[in-house]
Design a protein around this motif. Structure first.
Motif, PDB file in Angstrom:
ATOM      1  N   CYS A   1      -4.802  -1.620  12.260  1.00 36.44           N
ATOM      2  CA  CYS A   1      -4.227  -2.737  11.608  1.00 36.44           C
ATOM      3  C   CYS A   1      -3.455  -3.809  12.842  1.00 36.44           C
ATOM      4  O   CYS A   1      -3.911  -5.066  13.235  1.00 36.44           O
ATOM      5  CB  CYS A   1      -3.169  -2.482  11.450  1.00 36.44           C
TER       6      CYS A   1
ATOM      7  N   LYS B   1      -5.883   8.058   1.637  1.00 35.36           N
ATOM      8  CA  LYS B   1      -4.719   6.859   2.203  1.00 35.36           C
ATOM      9  C   LYS B   1      -5.519   6.010   3.120  1.00 35.36           C
ATOM     10  O   LYS B   1      -5.976   5.919   3.511  1.00 35.36           O
ATOM     11  CB  LYS B   1      -4.172   7.458   2.013  1.00 35.36           C
ATOM     12  N   PRO B   2      -4.587   4.488   3.245  1.00 32.57           N
ATOM     13  CA  PRO B   2      -3.882   4.366   2.426  1.00 32.57           C
ATOM     14  C   PRO B   2      -4.570   3.465   0.717  1.00 32.57           C
ATOM     15  O   PRO B   2      -5.922   2.942   0.343  1.00 32.57           O
ATOM     16  CB  PRO B   2      -2.979   2.515   2.554  1.00 32.57           C
TER      17      PRO B   2
ATOM     18  N   ALA C   1       0.832  -1.582  -0.277  1.00 29.87           N
ATOM     19  CA  ALA C   1       0.058   0.214   0.065  1.00 29.87           C
ATOM     20  C   ALA C   1       1.026   0.909  -0.152  1.00 29.87           C
ATOM     21  O   ALA C   1       2.049   1.410   0.109  1.00 29.87           O
ATOM     22  CB  ALA C   1      -1.094  -0.379   1.400  1.00 29.87           C
TER      23      ALA C   1
ATOM     24  N   LEU D   1      -3.829   4.525  11.523  1.00 26.60           N
ATOM     25  CA  LEU D   1      -4.436   3.132  10.935  1.00 26.60           C
ATOM     26  C   LEU D   1      -3.540   1.609  11.558  1.00 26.60           C
ATOM     27  O   LEU D   1      -3.715   0.981  11.558  1.00 26.60           O
ATOM     28  CB  LEU D   1      -3.276   3.977   9.543  1.00 26.60           C
TER      29      LEU D   1
ATOM     30  N   ASP E   1      -5.090  -0.674  -7.222  1.00 26.07           N
ATOM     31  CA  ASP E   1      -6.542   0.423  -5.471  1.00 26.07           C
ATOM     32  C   ASP E   1      -7.870   0.154  -7.189  1.00 26.07           C
ATOM     33  O   ASP E   1      -8.684  -0.557  -6.343  1.00 26.07           O
ATOM     34  CB  ASP E   1      -6.306   1.446  -5.813  1.00 26.07           C
TER      35      ASP E   1
ATOM     36  N   ILE F   1      -8.471  -1.655   4.744  1.00 25.61           N
ATOM     37  CA  ILE F   1      -7.901   0.146   3.888  1.00 25.61           C
ATOM     38  C   ILE F   1      -9.719   0.269   3.564  1.00 25.61           C
ATOM     39  O   ILE F   1      -9.753   1.991   3.494  1.00 25.61           O
ATOM     40  CB  ILE F   1      -7.225  -0.315   2.825  1.00 25.61           C
TER      41      ILE F   1
ATOM     42  N   ARG G   1     -10.641   4.913   4.578  1.00 30.44           N
ATOM     43  CA  ARG G   1     -10.839   5.743   3.436  1.00 30.44           C
ATOM     44  C   ARG G   1     -11.937   6.282   3.965  1.00 30.44           C
ATOM     45  O   ARG G   1     -12.113   7.316   2.606  1.00 30.44           O
ATOM     46  CB  ARG G   1     -10.544   5.015   2.280  1.00 30.44           C
TER      47      ARG G   1
ATOM     48  N   THR H   1       1.193   4.784   1.055  1.00 29.40           N
ATOM     49  CA  THR H   1       0.570   5.480   2.836  1.00 29.40           C
ATOM     50  C   THR H   1       1.107   6.353   2.648  1.00 29.40           C
ATOM     51  O   THR H   1       1.736   7.595   4.081  1.00 29.40           O
ATOM     52  CB  THR H   1       0.925   4.509   4.413  1.00 29.40           C
TER      53      THR H   1
ATOM     54  N   LEU I   1      -4.320   1.240  -1.997  1.00 26.24           N
ATOM     55  CA  LEU I   1      -4.068  -0.383  -2.988  1.00 26.24           C
ATOM     56  C   LEU I   1      -2.855  -0.480  -3.959  1.00 26.24           C
ATOM     57  O   LEU I   1      -3.367   0.298  -4.833  1.00 26.24           O
ATOM     58  CB  LEU I   1      -4.852  -1.534  -2.768  1.00 26.24           C
TER      59      LEU I   1
END
Length: 173
Positions: free
Chosen positions: A43, A105-106, A26, A39, A121, A96, A100, A28, A108
């Motif tokens: 995660c 972002k992020p 990705a 983020l 993406d 993601i 978003r 970022t 892809l």
């Protein structure tokens, strides 16, 4: 980072790639420190490991992994890259897309899921729709149970008499 440290980093990353059945690449870049921390926190909460990697070192690590062809993924290694390791194929895609809703972002760059490679993406929706092994097994069991339940309920509804059983079987055929 000196030459020995780079070599060790490449070796460690190659081992991580060879063990991983799912990873996403990705972009970022341009996220604020606060946003990247959000983020990272999300995660962590979802069991996804997020790392910022240097493209040249990642490309060398990909080349070291035997039995896997990452050539198409190597083509997206430009600009800042983060790698997301996960156990479930669609988990990073869901994260993601959800992230978003409030951020740009992020983005892809690419994904590797069980030997399949996705680039761009625009693949995010397809990746989000991928089912995990557990979900697929649940769907298969549900499909297999449905006809068996219908036959059993038909047999019990017709009584234990042979005529009722035959009539039920005849209706089902």
């Amino acid at each position: 980072m000196n030459k020995d440290q780079k070599a060790q980093y490449i070796e460690d990353l190659a081992q991580d790639l060879s063990k991983a059945n799912v990873f996403y690449l990705a972009d970022t870049a341009a996220l604020t420190v606060e946003t990247i921390n959000q983020l990272r926190r999300r995660c962590f909460q979802q069991g996804i490991e997020l790392r910022v990697v240097k493209n040249t070192l990642l490309a060398k690590a990909m080349a070291k992994v035997e039995g896997r062809n990452y050539d198409n993924l190597a083509s997206v290694l430009s600009g800042p890259t983060s790698i997301m390791f996960a156990e479930v194929g669609n988990a990073p895609a869901k994260l993601i897309k959800d992230f978003r809703k409030k951020n740009d972002k992020p983005l892809l760059k690419g994904a590797y899921i069980e030997e399949a490679i996705f680039i761009g993406d625009n693949q995010l929706d397809a990746l989000e729709a991928i089912k995990s092994r557990e979900e697929l097994i649940g769907d298969i069991i549900g499909l297999l149970q449905s006809p068996a339940k219908n036959v059993i309920s038909g047999l019990t509804g017709g009584g234990s008499k042979i005529a009722g059983i035959l009539k039920t079987l005849e209706e089902r055929a």
